[in-house]
Design an enzyme around this catalytic site. Structure first.
Site, mmCIF file in Angstrom:
data_model
loop_
_atom_site.group_PDB
_atom_site.id
_atom_site.type_symbol
_atom_site.label_atom_id
_atom_site.label_comp_id
_atom_site.label_asym_id
_atom_site.label_seq_id
_atom_site.Cartn_x
_atom_site.Cartn_y
_atom_site.Cartn_z
ATOM 1 N N LYS A 1 2.323 -3.319 7.319
ATOM 2 C CA LYS A 1 2.559 -3.528 5.893
ATOM 3 C C LYS A 1 4.001 -3.172 5.528
ATOM 4 C CE LYS A 1 0.064 -4.602 3.072
ATOM 5 N NZ LYS A 1 -0.245 -5.960 2.522
ATOM 6 N N TYR B 1 -1.575 -0.299 11.130
ATOM 7 C CA TYR B 1 -1.788 -0.978 9.850
ATOM 8 C C TYR B 1 -0.631 -0.732 8.898
ATOM 9 C CZ TYR B 1 -3.190 -1.322 4.965
ATOM 10 O OH TYR B 1 -3.199 -1.594 3.617
ATOM 11 N N THR C 1 0.825 -1.205 0.000
ATOM 12 C CA THR C 1 0.000 0.000 0.000
ATOM 13 C C THR C 1 0.858 1.252 0.000
ATOM 14 O OG1 THR C 1 -1.550 1.284 1.362
ATOM 15 C CG2 THR C 1 -0.102 -0.211 2.524
ATOM 16 N N ASP C 2 0.312 2.337 -0.540
ATOM 17 C CA ASP C 2 1.029 3.612 -0.496
ATOM 18 C C ASP C 2 1.112 4.169 0.921
ATOM 19 O OD1 ASP C 2 -1.628 4.348 -0.172
ATOM 20 O OD2 ASP C 2 -1.649 5.825 -1.790
ATOM 21 N N GLU C 3 0.333 3.615 1.843
ATOM 22 C CA GLU C 3 0.341 4.123 3.214
ATOM 23 C C GLU C 3 1.675 3.892 3.919
ATOM 24 O OE1 GLU C 3 -3.156 3.738 5.652
ATOM 25 O OE2 GLU C 3 -4.366 3.147 3.920
#
Length: 334
Positions: free
Chosen positions: A157, A153, A125-127
């Site tokens: 990741k 979260y 994810t870009d997060e």
């Protein structure tokens, strides 16, 4: 080739399976999913009749099960979609995110290495990059942007991504990673923004918007994301990270208003609520690497994609009702 698709009954994974099972009839696909709350067997039930598809209920953290599955099926490729992914849930209960997203990835990596697979792909994810300021539209996440996480979260990741790269460097495991912006489309569990808005608007319920709704997300249609994943898995270079973005930045409030307008619902349904702790301001992805190297591009504009998505939910209200009632949990029978 034989593929193991983990988390294939979830939102992005199920859309991936619908895409590849039909596109590649000579390849075979095994879906491994624990069917936790966000896994829905109804998402993939129509694929079970296909000769090149098989479903196995199980958790990626169960090392003996994963090992026996690899031994039996002799996979060529692993694509890991399996993850706990809801930020709010990670704030309330970080432990399950560490367990699934990091420990589960470690299990897959060890077993993949043991059986000598040809490619391991991690869907990220870009997060993991943190966020960008609202007033600097010139700034975008690239594959070289340092990891700077905000939530349990995104931290889990990022930890999984680092493990994947470590296994590639230390053990020579053939591996790639893709990092995507916010996905939208069919089969998205109604805890995320777009299905929440649609579901609540259908019933004329109050629609919660964090803060002032100014947080910006880059939106990508789930099919465009999965086309990119497929290209990376088949043609990407081992040891590389590829960003997949939608080039469709919108504030959360803009997204809500677009949906309400399409559904002919009043903006008076919007209710502003206390902002999420550590809420990232803006995500924006530079996808030029995958565009240049693998000729990937988007097929949907946001306007086209969101209209199709809203129509899908309106035409599949039974799918939402089954989730609300909990009936979907009984959709898989051993």
């Amino acid at each position: 080739m034989k593929f193991l698709i983990t988390g294939g009954a979830g939102f992005i994974g199920s859309n991936y399976l619908h895409y590849v099972v039909n596109k590649y009839p000579k390849d075979s696909f095994v879906c491994l999913d624990a069917l936790t709350y966000a896994g829905n067997y109804n998402n993939i039930k129509s694929l079970v009749s296909k000769d090149n598809f098989k479903f196995v209920k199980g958790n990626i953290c169960d090392e003996s099960l994963v090992d026996s599955l690899f031994k039996k099926e002799k996979f060529d490729v692993v694509i890991n979609f399996a993850a706990e992914s809801h930020v709010d849930n990670s704030i309330k209960n970080p432990g399950i995110f560490i367990e699934t997203n990091i420990q589960g990835t470690r299990v897959l990596l060890d077993v993949a290495r043991k059986y000598g697979i040809k490619r391991y792909h991690q869907v990220s994810t870009d997060e993991v990059y943190g966020d960008l300021p609202l007033d600097r539209k010139d700034l975008l996440f690239t594959e070289d942007t340092p990891l700077h996480t905000s939530s349990p979260y995104s931290s889990s990741k990022a930890g999984a991504d680092l493990l994947v790269m470590a296994y590639h460097r230390t053990y020579g495991l053939p591996a790639t990673i893709s990092r995507c912006s916010n996905n939208y489309g069919p089969y998205q569990f109604p805890e995320k923004l777009i299905p929440v808005v649609i579901s609540k608007a259908l019933n004329n319920e109050s629609i919660p918007v964090y803060g002032k709704g100014e947080n910006v997300r880059d939106w990508i249609h789930v099919k465009d994301h999965n086309i990119g994943v497929d290209l990376i898995v088949r043609n990407g270079k081992n040891g590389e990270v590829y960003n997949l973005g939608g080039h469709s930045e919108r504030t959360n409030l803009e997204v809500v208003r677009i949906i309400l307008n399409q559904m002919n619902k009043p903006e008076s349904l919007i209710t502003y609520v206390t902002d999420r702790p550590g809420h990232d301001l803006r995500y924006a992805i530079d996808s030029s690497k995958v565009e240049k190297e693998l000729n990937w591009d988007r097929t949907y504009t946001f306007e086209e994609g969101i209209k199709e998505t809203v129509d899908w939910y309106l035409n599949n209200q039974e799918w939402i009702d089954d989730i609300k009632s909990g009936c979907y949990k009984d959709s898989y029978q051993n």
